[in-house]
Design a protein around this motif. Structure first.
Motif, PDB file in Angstrom:
ATOM      1  N   LEU A  54       0.954  -1.450  -0.234  1.00  0.00           N
ATOM      2  CA  LEU A  54       0.168   0.226   0.193  1.00  0.00           C
ATOM      3  C   LEU A  54       0.830   1.323   0.128  1.00  0.00           C
ATOM      4  O   LEU A  54       0.576   2.398  -1.094  1.00  0.00           O
ATOM      5  N   VAL A  55       1.696   0.897   0.904  1.00  0.00           N
ATOM      6  CA  VAL A  55       2.597   2.437   0.611  1.00  0.00           C
ATOM      7  C   VAL A  55       3.530   2.294  -0.345  1.00  0.00           C
ATOM      8  O   VAL A  55       3.145   4.017  -1.067  1.00  0.00           O
ATOM      9  N   ILE A  56       4.176   1.505  -1.153  1.00  0.00           N
ATOM     10  CA  ILE A  56       4.276   1.655  -2.256  1.00  0.00           C
ATOM     11  C   ILE A  56       3.301   2.421  -3.594  1.00  0.00           C
ATOM     12  O   ILE A  56       4.203   2.874  -4.396  1.00  0.00           O
ATOM     13  N   ALA A  57       2.314   1.840  -3.761  1.00  0.00           N
ATOM     14  CA  ALA A  57       1.463   1.439  -5.115  1.00  0.00           C
ATOM     15  C   ALA A  57       1.252   3.151  -4.263  1.00  0.00           C
ATOM     16  O   ALA A  57       0.771   4.126  -5.110  1.00  0.00           O
ATOM     17  N   ILE A  58       0.620   4.065  -3.234  1.00  0.00           N
ATOM     18  CA  ILE A  58       0.442   4.973  -3.046  1.00  0.00           C
ATOM     19  C   ILE A  58       0.784   6.435  -3.486  1.00  0.00           C
ATOM     20  O   ILE A  58       1.370   6.904  -3.705  1.00  0.00           O
ATOM     21  N   THR A  59       2.317   5.603  -3.293  1.00  0.00           N
ATOM     22  CA  THR A  59       3.710   6.354  -3.541  1.00  0.00           C
ATOM     23  C   THR A  59       3.246   6.996  -4.773  1.00  0.00           C
ATOM     24  O   THR A  59       3.601   8.027  -5.230  1.00  0.00           O
ATOM     25  N   GLY A  60       3.531   5.445  -6.126  1.00  0.00           N
ATOM     26  CA  GLY A  60       3.099   6.435  -7.087  1.00  0.00           C
ATOM     27  C   GLY A  60       2.521   6.372  -7.982  1.00  0.00           C
ATOM     28  O   GLY A  60       2.711   7.200  -8.355  1.00  0.00           O
ATOM     29  N   GLY A  61       1.153   6.748  -6.899  1.00  0.00           N
ATOM     30  CA  GLY A  61       0.098   7.317  -7.493  1.00  0.00           C
ATOM     31  C   GLY A  61       0.307   8.219  -6.800  1.00  0.00           C
ATOM     32  O   GLY A  61      -0.592   9.623  -8.003  1.00  0.00           O
ATOM     33  N   LEU A  62       0.721   8.803  -6.477  1.00  0.00           N
ATOM     34  CA  LEU A  62       0.793  10.740  -6.048  1.00  0.00           C
ATOM     35  C   LEU A  62       1.875  11.244  -6.896  1.00  0.00           C
ATOM     36  O   LEU A  62       2.097  12.310  -7.585  1.00  0.00           O
ATOM     37  N   ASP A  63       2.587  10.087  -6.987  1.00  0.00           N
ATOM     38  CA  ASP A  63       4.058  10.485  -8.314  1.00  0.00           C
ATOM     39  C   ASP A  63       3.316  10.770  -9.975  1.00  0.00           C
ATOM     40  O   ASP A  63       3.942  11.728 -10.143  1.00  0.00           O
ATOM     41  N   ASP A  64       2.083   9.932 -10.159  1.00  0.00           N
ATOM     42  CA  ASP A  64       2.199  10.030 -11.260  1.00  0.00           C
ATOM     43  C   ASP A  64       0.753  11.485 -11.373  1.00  0.00           C
ATOM     44  O   ASP A  64       0.734  12.029 -12.536  1.00  0.00           O
ATOM     45  N   PHE A  66       1.246  14.244  -8.795  1.00  0.00           N
ATOM     46  CA  PHE A  66       2.232  14.945  -8.475  1.00  0.00           C
ATOM     47  C   PHE A  66       3.743  15.670  -8.873  1.00  0.00           C
ATOM     48  O   PHE A  66       4.315  16.227  -8.778  1.00  0.00           O
ATOM     49  N   GLY A  67       4.245  14.162  -8.746  1.00  0.00           N
ATOM     50  CA  GLY A  67       5.425  14.089  -9.021  1.00  0.00           C
ATOM     51  C   GLY A  67       5.882  14.448  -8.248  1.00  0.00           C
ATOM     52  O   GLY A  67       7.091  16.164  -7.822  1.00  0.00           O
ATOM     53  N   LEU A  68       6.352  14.104  -7.399  1.00  0.00           N
ATOM     54  CA  LEU A  68       7.187  13.811  -6.106  1.00  0.00           C
ATOM     55  C   LEU A  68       8.515  13.637  -6.369  1.00  0.00           C
ATOM     56  O   LEU A  68       9.135  13.529  -6.969  1.00  0.00           O
ATOM     57  N   SER A  69       9.058  14.474  -5.200  1.00  0.00           N
ATOM     58  CA  SER A  69      11.012  14.599  -5.330  1.00  0.00           C
ATOM     59  C   SER A  69      11.644  13.324  -5.310  1.00  0.00           C
ATOM     60  O   SER A  69      10.302  12.473  -4.367  1.00  0.00           O
ATOM     61  N   PRO A  70      12.431  13.026  -5.356  1.00  0.00           N
ATOM     62  CA  PRO A  70      13.514  11.472  -5.735  1.00  0.00           C
ATOM     63  C   PRO A  70      13.180  11.169  -4.186  1.00  0.00           C
ATOM     64  O   PRO A  70      13.566   9.816  -3.692  1.00  0.00           O
ATOM     65  N   ARG A  71      13.802  12.421  -3.240  1.00  0.00           N
ATOM     66  CA  ARG A  71      14.098  11.621  -1.644  1.00  0.00           C
ATOM     67  C   ARG A  71      12.876  11.168  -1.237  1.00  0.00           C
ATOM     68  O   ARG A  71      12.780  10.122  -0.484  1.00  0.00           O
ATOM     69  N   LEU A  72      11.424  11.708  -1.439  1.00  0.00           N
ATOM     70  CA  LEU A  72      10.401  11.343  -0.953  1.00  0.00           C
ATOM     71  C   LEU A  72      10.239   9.950  -1.170  1.00  0.00           C
ATOM     72  O   LEU A  72       9.493   9.299  -0.765  1.00  0.00           O
ATOM     73  N   ARG A  73      10.096  10.154  -2.194  1.00  0.00           N
ATOM     74  CA  ARG A  73      10.188   8.628  -3.077  1.00  0.00           C
ATOM     75  C   ARG A  73      10.841   7.484  -2.246  1.00  0.00           C
ATOM     76  O   ARG A  73      11.190   5.597  -2.138  1.00  0.00           O
TER      77      ARG A  73
END
Length: 293
Positions: A54-64, A66-73
Motif C-alpha cells: 500500500l505504501v509503495i502503490a500510493i506513493t506511485g499514484g501520488l507521483d503519477d 503530482f510528481g514527488l521529489s526523488p527523496r520522498l520516493r
C-alpha cells in the motif's frame, strides 16, 4: 481511463518519450487491485507485506499525479522495504530485512526505468513471474502470488501493447517491483540456489539499470538522468525500427533468462553463480556492441 483524464493522471509527450499523444497512466491501479483482492482472500499479501504494498502503490499514484521529489520516493521505498522485511522476519531475520530493503529499492526502480516502450515492463515482469511460479510450484503461496501477478499483467497488456490505451504509471511499476521483490524473498527462504535462479529470471531490468548507470557515469552525466540509449532503444534504432518487434525480442531474451534460471535452480550455488556471471557477461557484451555502455 476517463477517470485518469479527469484526475489529471496523464503522461504527456516529451523529449525522451516515444508516444505522441497524452495517455492515461492509470493501468497500475488495476494490477495492484487484482493482487490486493487475491492477497486479502488468501492472506498471502497481508499484515506487513500488505502495508508495504500500500505504501509503495500510493506513493506511485501520488507521483503519477503530482510528481514527488526523488527523496520522498526513496523514503517511501525504504519504508516499504522495511515492512516487507518484517513480513519475512521469522524466516529470514536480520539478513532478510537487509535483503528486503535492497530488493525493493532495486526491483521497484528497475521496473520503473525499463518502462520505456509499450508492453516492455509488463511483458518482462509477466515472463519472470511465470518462471518464478514454476520455480516455486511446490510452495502454494509463492506460486499463487506469481500466477496472480502474471494474470493481472496479461490483462493489462491488452490495453498497453502494441498500441497503448493506458500506461501502468509509477503506481504500477513500483508495485510490480515490490511484488517481484516479495517473490525473490520467498525464493530466498528456499535456499541459495533457488534465490539465485529467481534472481536470474528477473535479470533483464536489473541488467538494463546497471548498464544505464555505467553508461551515464562514463559519459559524465548524472546517473539517474533519462535517455534513449537503453539496450532496447539501440536495438530499435539500429536494426528493428519497430518498437513492437523490439519489445518482442526483449521478451524472448527474458524467456531465455527464465529457462536459464530453471537450470540454475537444479545446480549447486557455485555452479549457478558461474552460469549467472556468464549470462551477465553476454548481456553486457551485447550492450557494448549496441553502444549502450
Amino acid at each position: 481511463m476517463p477517470l485518469a483524464r479527469y484526475l489529471g493522471v496523464v503522461d504527456r509527450p516529451g523529449a525522451i518519450k516515444i508516444h505522441t499523444l497524452p495517455t492515461p497512466r492509470f493501468g497500475g491501479v488495476g494490477i495492484v487491485a487484482s493482487v490486493l483482492l487475491w492477497g486479502y482472500y488468501t492472506q498471502v499479501v497481508a499484515g506487513w507485506a500488505l502495508l508495504g504494498l500500500l505504501v509503495i502503490a500510493i506513493t506511485g499514484g501520488l507521483d503519477d499525479r503530482f510528481g514527488l521529489s526523488p527523496r520522498l520516493r526513496l523514503l517511501a521505498e525504504l519504508v516499504a522495504g522495511v515492512a516487507l522485511g518484517m513480513h519475512f522476519w521469522e524466516v529470514l531475520g536480520w539478513g532478510g530485512m537487509g535483503l528486503a530493503v535492497v530488493l525493493v529499492l532495486l526491483m521497484s526502480n528497475a521496473i520503473n526505468l525499463i518502462d520505456g516502450m509499450n508492453g516492455l515492463a509488463a511483458g518482462n515482469a509477466l515472463i519472470s513471474a511465470l518462471g518464478i511460479a514454476i520455480l516455486l510450484w511446490s510452495i502454494p503461496a509463492g506460486a499463487g502470488l506469481a500466477v496472480i501477478l502474471a494474470s493481472s499483467l496479461l490483462g493489462f497488456l491488452f490495453w498497453n501493447y502494441p498500441r497503448a490505451k493506458t500506461f501502468m504509471g509509477d503506481s504500477g511499476s513500483l508495485s510490480i517491483g515490490y511484488l517481484l521483490a516479495m517473490l525473490l524473498l520467498m525464493a530466498a527462504a528456499q535456499g541459495g540456489a533457488t534465490f539465485l535462479a529467481a534472481l536470474v529470471m528477473v535479470g533483464f531490468p536489473l541488467y538494463d539499470t546497471a548498464a544505464g548507470i555505467i553508461r551515464r557515469w562514463r559519459r559524465g552525466r548524472p546517473i539517474f538522468d533519462g535517455d534513449r540509449d537503453h539496450t532496447y532503444d539501440r536495438l530499435d534504432q539500429l536494426y528493428l525500427r519497430n518498437p513492437a518487434k523490439t519489445v518482442a525480442v526483449v521478451w524472448l531474451v527474458s524467456g531465455v533468462l527464465v529457462l536459464a534460471g530453471l537450470v540454475i535452480g537444479k545446480l549447486s550455488v557455485g555452479m549457478g553463480l558461474v552460469l549467472g556471471v556468464l549470462l551477465a557477461a553476454v548481456l553486457f557484451l551485447g550492450a557494448h556492441r549496441l553502444g549502450s555502455l
